[in-house]
Design a protein around this motif. Sequence first.
Motif, PDB file in Angstrom:
ATOM      1  N   ARG A  58      32.885  52.376  53.188  1.00 29.85           N
ATOM      2  CA  ARG A  58      33.629  53.416  52.726  1.00 29.85           C
ATOM      3  C   ARG A  58      34.431  53.342  51.504  1.00 29.85           C
ATOM      4  O   ARG A  58      34.962  54.221  51.069  1.00 29.85           O
ATOM      5  CB  ARG A  58      34.617  53.796  53.703  1.00 29.85           C
ATOM      6  N   TRP A  59      34.484  52.129  50.939  1.00 24.02           N
ATOM      7  CA  TRP A  59      35.409  51.619  49.681  1.00 24.02           C
ATOM      8  C   TRP A  59      34.329  52.164  48.414  1.00 24.02           C
ATOM      9  O   TRP A  59      33.436  52.515  48.211  1.00 24.02           O
ATOM     10  CB  TRP A  59      35.251  50.277  49.454  1.00 24.02           C
ATOM     11  N   GLY A  60      35.396  52.926  47.640  1.00 23.08           N
ATOM     12  CA  GLY A  60      34.710  53.483  46.399  1.00 23.08           C
ATOM     13  C   GLY A  60      35.145  52.714  45.134  1.00 23.08           C
ATOM     14  O   GLY A  60      35.592  51.438  45.428  1.00 23.08           O
ATOM     15  N   PHE A  66      40.306  47.216  42.840  1.00 26.89           N
ATOM     16  CA  PHE A  66      41.464  46.157  43.291  1.00 26.89           C
ATOM     17  C   PHE A  66      41.611  45.116  43.925  1.00 26.89           C
ATOM     18  O   PHE A  66      41.815  44.169  43.605  1.00 26.89           O
ATOM     19  CB  PHE A  66      42.387  47.263  44.134  1.00 26.89           C
ATOM     20  N   VAL A  67      40.083  45.078  44.568  1.00 26.88           N
ATOM     21  CA  VAL A  67      39.720  43.649  45.159  1.00 26.88           C
ATOM     22  C   VAL A  67      39.263  42.641  44.094  1.00 26.88           C
ATOM     23  O   VAL A  67      39.831  41.693  44.164  1.00 26.88           O
ATOM     24  CB  VAL A  67      38.508  44.051  46.297  1.00 26.88           C
ATOM     25  N   ALA A  68      38.656  43.275  42.915  1.00 24.87           N
ATOM     26  CA  ALA A  68      38.376  42.380  41.783  1.00 24.87           C
ATOM     27  C   ALA A  68      39.622  41.941  41.119  1.00 24.87           C
ATOM     28  O   ALA A  68      39.558  40.916  40.657  1.00 24.87           O
ATOM     29  CB  ALA A  68      37.162  43.272  41.129  1.00 24.87           C
ATOM     30  N   ALA A  69      40.386  42.752  40.985  1.00 26.58           N
ATOM     31  CA  ALA A  69      41.658  42.346  40.039  1.00 26.58           C
ATOM     32  C   ALA A  69      42.223  41.448  40.918  1.00 26.58           C
ATOM     33  O   ALA A  69      42.823  40.543  40.556  1.00 26.58           O
ATOM     34  CB  ALA A  69      42.250  43.466  39.897  1.00 26.58           C
ATOM     35  N   SER A  70      42.526  41.381  42.383  1.00 29.43           N
ATOM     36  CA  SER A  70      43.008  40.636  43.240  1.00 29.43           C
ATOM     37  C   SER A  70      42.352  39.114  43.178  1.00 29.43           C
ATOM     38  O   SER A  70      43.080  38.169  43.136  1.00 29.43           O
ATOM     39  CB  SER A  70      43.195  41.060  44.742  1.00 29.43           C
ATOM     40  N   GLY A  71      40.966  39.209  43.053  1.00 26.54           N
ATOM     41  CA  GLY A  71      40.499  37.949  43.259  1.00 26.54           C
ATOM     42  C   GLY A  71      40.534  37.147  41.986  1.00 26.54           C
ATOM     43  O   GLY A  71      40.794  35.946  41.895  1.00 26.54           O
ATOM     44  N   VAL A  72      40.501  37.924  40.595  1.00 27.37           N
ATOM     45  CA  VAL A  72      40.736  37.298  39.435  1.00 27.37           C
ATOM     46  C   VAL A  72      42.326  36.785  39.336  1.00 27.37           C
ATOM     47  O   VAL A  72      42.648  35.584  38.830  1.00 27.37           O
ATOM     48  CB  VAL A  72      40.591  38.319  38.356  1.00 27.37           C
ATOM     49  N   LEU A 183      45.881  51.936  51.655  1.00 28.86           N
ATOM     50  CA  LEU A 183      45.662  51.619  53.124  1.00 28.86           C
ATOM     51  C   LEU A 183      44.514  50.830  53.389  1.00 28.86           C
ATOM     52  O   LEU A 183      43.709  50.989  54.436  1.00 28.86           O
ATOM     53  CB  LEU A 183      45.752  53.037  53.916  1.00 28.86           C
ATOM     54  N   MET A 184      44.388  49.956  52.563  1.00 31.68           N
ATOM     55  CA  MET A 184      43.201  48.880  52.757  1.00 31.68           C
ATOM     56  C   MET A 184      43.645  47.851  53.676  1.00 31.68           C
ATOM     57  O   MET A 184      44.742  47.422  53.971  1.00 31.68           O
ATOM     58  CB  MET A 184      42.737  48.521  51.405  1.00 31.68           C
TER      59      MET A 184
END
Length: 293
Positions: A58-60, A66-72, A183-184
């Motif tokens: 369901r992620w867009g 945000f997941v990519a930014a968090s990972g970096v 709300l992830m």
Amino acid sequence: MSLTAFLLIVLAGLIHAGWNIVAKKAGGDARFAFFTAVWMMLVWAPLGGWLGRAEVPRWGATEWAFVAASGVLHVVYYVVLLRGYRKADLTVVYPLARGTGPLLSSLVAIVFLGERISALGMAGVVGVVLGVFLIAGGPGLLRAAHDPAARQRVHKGMFYGVVTGLFIAAYTVVDGYAVKVLLMSPILVDYMGNFFRVALLAPNALRDRAATLRLWRTQWRHALVVATISPVAYVLVLYAMREAPLSHVAPAREVSMLFAALLGGHLLGEGDRLARLLGAACIAGGVIALALG
């Protein structure tokens, strides 16, 4: 702050200090960060897969950004932290790293955003400055001017601690927004972000495979411990962010500095334990006062 959030933060602080002790003892570099990320991907695969099968589809674009930014941000934070541990004492690097983020964010709000600071907030600034002085060696640092090597080691620890703190502040804001506004799932934010960490760290690790293999033989146990317990600490913090304001949670996390200053001095044999413990307490009290003031 609710009692639940407070207990989550205290438990997370103890775990966080513990895995930093392990990472310091490993003495690793970016390849150790790669080992940790790979172990994390494997150890937490059952839980990540179970939770992700319904939510991830369901992620867009926003969620993935945000997941990519968090990972970096987590990669840069961890690599800088490990380098600091190789160059200086944990009881210098760790407290400064943990205290810099809340301090800088508060000062930026005061100077650039026009926010006012109360007497309690000003006392917090003084507490952080005093804590930095004590951790850096306090009066003993002034007396040790004849020892350039010791002074240089402290200065390196201060530099890497502050830079690490900048990235702590950055990923805290990014991840806090993801779990509070988007709300992830806190678990999935950390676990899926780890795939980006693996991808970013792999080229460096695979460039010299023979050297990486030699390091793997000596560091895989430390990496496994960090990969197993470090996500627990951070996910507890992310859940605490759902229970309390981020501006309260981020400073309250600094309780981990008390554990690190005590454990680092005892387990790693780093000197000036009392001064550094007092310094960590001053920073912890200072950033909490900043948040409340």
